[in-house]
Structures are given as structure tokens and as C-alpha cells.
Design a protein around this motif. Structure first.
Motif, short mmCIF file in Angstrom:
data_model
loop_
_atom_site.label_atom_id
_atom_site.label_comp_id
_atom_site.label_asym_id
_atom_site.label_seq_id
_atom_site.Cartn_x
_atom_site.Cartn_y
_atom_site.Cartn_z
N GLU A 128 15.97 1.60 1.95
CA GLU A 128 15.59 0.28 2.07
C GLU A 128 14.11 -0.04 2.49
O GLU A 128 13.31 -1.18 2.04
N PHE A 129 13.54 -0.04 3.56
CA PHE A 129 12.90 -0.37 4.26
C PHE A 129 11.72 -0.53 3.48
O PHE A 129 10.65 -0.45 3.39
N VAL A 130 11.18 1.56 3.06
CA VAL A 130 10.42 1.70 3.11
C VAL A 130 9.84 1.29 1.24
O VAL A 130 8.74 0.97 1.04
N ASP A 131 11.21 1.19 0.43
CA ASP A 131 10.97 0.57 -0.86
C ASP A 131 10.62 -0.59 -0.76
O ASP A 131 9.39 -1.12 -1.30
N ALA A 132 10.73 -2.24 0.14
CA ALA A 132 10.43 -3.20 0.45
C ALA A 132 8.72 -2.55 0.77
O ALA A 132 7.68 -3.81 0.67
N ALA A 176 7.12 -2.18 -2.17
CA ALA A 176 6.55 -3.30 -3.12
C ALA A 176 5.93 -4.21 -2.75
O ALA A 176 4.46 -4.85 -3.82
N MET A 177 5.36 -4.19 -1.03
CA MET A 177 3.95 -4.98 -0.88
C MET A 177 3.52 -4.56 -1.21
O MET A 177 2.34 -4.87 -1.36
N ALA A 178 2.56 -3.15 -1.51
CA ALA A 178 1.01 -1.97 -1.71
C ALA A 178 1.55 -2.59 -2.96
O ALA A 178 0.07 -2.67 -3.68
N SER A 179 2.71 -2.71 -4.03
CA SER A 179 1.99 -2.80 -5.44
C SER A 179 2.16 -4.23 -5.55
O SER A 179 1.50 -4.39 -6.83
N GLU A 180 1.80 -5.27 -5.29
CA GLU A 180 1.63 -6.52 -5.39
C GLU A 180 -0.24 -6.77 -5.94
O GLU A 180 -0.78 -6.81 -4.94
N ARG A 181 0.42 -7.21 -7.14
CA ARG A 181 -1.00 -7.36 -7.03
C ARG A 181 -0.97 -8.86 -7.91
O ARG A 181 -2.14 -9.87 -8.54
N VAL A 220 -2.06 -7.53 6.21
CA VAL A 220 -2.13 -7.11 7.62
C VAL A 220 -0.50 -6.75 8.19
O VAL A 220 -0.33 -5.57 9.02
N ARG A 221 0.16 -7.47 7.59
CA ARG A 221 1.58 -6.92 7.77
C ARG A 221 1.99 -6.03 7.11
O ARG A 221 2.32 -5.08 8.55
N LEU A 222 1.71 -5.59 6.19
CA LEU A 222 2.20 -3.78 5.50
C LEU A 222 1.44 -3.13 6.12
O LEU A 222 1.92 -2.19 7.08
N GLY A 223 0.06 -3.42 7.08
CA GLY A 223 -0.99 -2.51 8.06
C GLY A 223 -0.46 -2.36 8.77
O GLY A 223 0.35 -1.01 9.92
N ALA A 224 0.36 -3.30 9.45
CA ALA A 224 1.03 -2.87 11.37
C ALA A 224 2.09 -2.05 11.02
O ALA A 224 2.96 -1.87 11.86
N GLU A 225 3.47 -2.74 10.05
CA GLU A 225 3.98 -1.99 9.78
C GLU A 225 3.95 -0.24 9.69
O GLU A 225 4.64 0.22 10.30
N LEU A 226 3.42 0.19 8.72
CA LEU A 226 2.55 1.19 9.01
C LEU A 226 2.44 2.46 9.86
O LEU A 226 2.84 3.38 10.74
N ARG A 227 1.39 0.97 10.70
CA ARG A 227 1.30 1.70 12.12
C ARG A 227 2.71 2.15 13.58
O ARG A 227 2.60 2.83 13.98
N LYS A 228 3.20 1.14 12.88
CA LYS A 228 4.94 1.11 14.05
C LYS A 228 5.29 2.86 13.78
O LYS A 228 5.73 3.19 14.51
N SER A 286 -1.47 2.39 -1.74
CA SER A 286 -1.26 2.80 -2.56
C SER A 286 0.36 2.37 -2.31
O SER A 286 0.89 3.22 -1.60
N VAL A 287 1.12 2.43 -3.68
CA VAL A 287 2.38 2.73 -3.54
C VAL A 287 2.63 3.95 -3.12
O VAL A 287 4.05 4.50 -2.14
N GLU A 288 2.04 4.87 -3.70
CA GLU A 288 2.42 6.57 -3.24
C GLU A 288 1.88 6.89 -1.77
O GLU A 288 2.88 7.34 -1.41
N ARG A 289 0.75 6.73 -1.95
CA ARG A 289 0.64 6.19 0.17
C ARG A 289 0.97 5.63 0.77
O ARG A 289 1.92 7.00 2.09
N VAL A 290 1.84 4.92 0.52
CA VAL A 290 3.02 4.27 2.02
C VAL A 290 4.23 6.00 1.87
O VAL A 290 4.15 5.38 3.01
N ARG A 291 4.77 5.57 0.51
CA ARG A 291 6.27 6.85 0.31
C ARG A 291 5.78 7.87 1.18
O ARG A 291 6.27 8.26 2.32
N ARG A 292 4.40 8.38 0.82
CA ARG A 292 4.10 9.66 1.23
C ARG A 292 3.89 9.78 3.02
O ARG A 292 4.63 10.68 4.43
#
Length: 283
Positions: free
Chosen positions: A71-75, A78-83, A12-20, A54-60
Motif C-alpha cells: 500500500e505504501f509503495v503504491d502510494a 502514485a506520487m511519481a506518476s503525477e503530471r 522533495v517528500r517523495l525523494g525523502a521517503e525513498l531515502r528513508k 519514474s513509477v517503474e524506478r520507484v517500484r524497483r
């Protein structure tokens, strides 16, 4: 990615950061969806943590939003890649999701700062102490539900005792050390465990004496977890409705200030250790 029926707090936090990021760019979800060949529904699910990303989607997305904080985008990537499954997943379907979320958040934290006023911190509790607390707060729990709660609390300690321990500093009010949640022996064992953790370097413990003047933080209990970057710090507060995960920057700043304020009212680690020693002898 298939929708999740019960996303974790970290998802949920990852999604929230993308929304922000989207909102900071002044873009509507439908505008972003149209430009990235997606749909408004998919965007909503991603930002709610219901759908994985996906990681690619986050960066896009970050590039589309004009985020230059690498640094923030890399973090976030990394959250998106956790499996990897963590030890807390052993309790999925056994304990409430929030228990798993707390353990996962602690696992990923760069540091842990905690303030407790009425109880010994969960990361420093003995099994008997934890059992007494759970039994008092939830007397209706059968042993089949009580036992895994105690076990889970004990396993959380790996974050400060494991091979790669997380720096942990806690401020405890003397009241919490004096109150007997069970019997005398439980209290003595509890204080001895805290001293052991101090001596082993697993925890930095500061105590607020009961006679400390100018301390008005009776409701200051909280946990603050450092992220890989400050923007991803997380706060935890216990509320009547349950545990709250805090991620809004204004609220995080208040918690940072609160910890510094409460810490200033405490004894230094050496004086705190000596006070705990005295309490152990008094018992």
C-alpha cells in the motif's frame, strides 16, 4: 529526467521517503547506484527531489530495499506518476513557492486537521480578513503583490467546498474569533462566514473558550494533513523562518497527540456554533 531548479515540497517528500527506505535497508547510496546501473550523483538528486523518478524506478527501488508494504509503495508510485497541473500553478512566479506547496498538499490530503490560536484559519477567512492580516504582517507589499495573496487564499477554499470536499476539522481559540484584525464589520462578516461553512457541512469547528481551565497550548497552532497511508501524513508549522513541512514519524506522532490534546480542551461542534452565534451578536 532533467534536474529541477526548484522542486516542490511534494517532490522533495517523495525523494525523502525513498531515502528513508534505503537507510532502513542499511544501504549506501553508492551501493544502490552501482547495483542499478546509476550514479551516486543521480541517487542524491532523486532523493533530494531535484530529479524526477519514474513509477517503474520507484517500484524497483522499493523491491531492492525489501519494502513489503504494498500500500505504501503504491502510494509512492502514485506520487511519481503525477503530471497534472493544479490551480495553484497559476501563481508560479507570482507567489513564493511555499504558497503553492501548501495548496498542493491540501489538494492531495485525505483529511485536514488544524489548530489556530491567534487567527481565523486561512481556509475560513473572508477576503477582507485575509487582506487585513497580510497588510499587517507585510505592510511593505504593494497592491500588485497583496492582491494575488488574497486571491490565492480564497481559491484554497475549493479543497473543502468543491465537488469532492476534503474532511476538515479545526480547533479555534475564542481569542482568535474576538480579535479585530480590521474593523467591526470585517469581524462580523468573518464570524458569519464560519457559521455558513458549518451549516453547509464544509467544516467541523470546535472552539476553546477563553475561560477554559487547564489549557496551556498557546503555541499549538498547526495543520495536519492525512496521507493516502499514515506514513505519508504531513504536518505544517509556522516558524520565524517560514512554513515548515513535517514528515519525520516521531514529529508526526507529536502533532497527532497535540491535536487530540487541544481538541479535548474544546467545546463540541454544537456548543462551538452557539458560542460563535453569541459572539456575532455581541459585535
Amino acid at each position: 529526467m532533467a534536474p529541477r531548479s526548484n522542486p516542490t515540497a511534494r517532490q522533495v517528500r517523495l525523494g525523502a521517503e525513498l531515502r528513508k527506505l534505503r537507510e532502513a535497508a542499511g544501504l549506501k547510496a553508492r551501493e544502490v547506484a552501482a547495483s542499478l546501473n546509476s550514479t551516486s550523483a543521480q541517487m542524491s538528486q532523486t532523493e533530494a527531489g531535484i530529479s524526477g523518478v519514474s513509477v517503474e524506478r520507484v517500484r524497483r527501488l522499493a523491491a531492492h530495499y525489501g519494502c513489503a508494504d504494498e500500500e505504501f509503495v503504491d502510494a509512492l508510485a502514485a506520487m511519481a506518476s503525477e503530471r497534472t497541473r493544479g490551480w495553484w500553478d497559476d501563481y508560479r512566479g507570482v507567489l513564493p513557492q511555499v504558497n503553492l506547496d501548501v495548496a498542493e498538499a491540501e489538494h492531495h490530503a485525505a483529511f485536514l486537521h488544524e489548530v489556530v490560536i491567534t487567527y481565523v484559519p486561512g481556509l475560513l477567512q473572508t477576503p477582507d480578513y485575509a487582506r487585513a492580516v497580510f497588510r499587517y504582517m507585510r505592510p511593505e507589499l504593494p497592491e500588485s503583490e497583496l492582491a494575488p495573496r488574497v486571491e490565492h487564499r480564497m481559491r484554497r477554499r475549493v479543497v473543502i467546498e468543491g465537488n469532492d470536499p476534503t474532511p476538515y476539522e479545526t480547533v479555534i481559540h475564542e481569542f482568535a474569533l474576538r480579535i479585530r484584525v480590521a474593523d467591526r464589520q470585517t469581524s462580523v462578516s468573518q464570524l458569519r462566514l464560519i457559521l455558513e461553512e458549518i451549516e453547509k457541512g464544509h467544516a467541523t469547528v470546535r472552539v476553546i473558550p477563553v475561560d477554559r481551565e487547564g489549557f496551556a497550548g498557546a503555541d499549538a497552532s498547526m495543520m495536519f494533513m492525512g496521507g493516502p497511508v499514515p506514513k505519508l501524513d504531513t504536518g505544517l508549522l509556522d516558524a520565524p523562518t517560514g512554513t515548515l513541512f513535517i514528515d519525520a514519524e516521531a514529529h508526526l506522532n507529536r502533532l497527532r497527540t497535540l491535536f487530540r490534546t487541544v481538541r479535548a480542551s474544546s467545546l463540541d461542534p454544537s456548543e462551538s456554533r452557539d458560542l460563535i452565534h453569541r459572539l456575532t451578536k455581541e459585535l
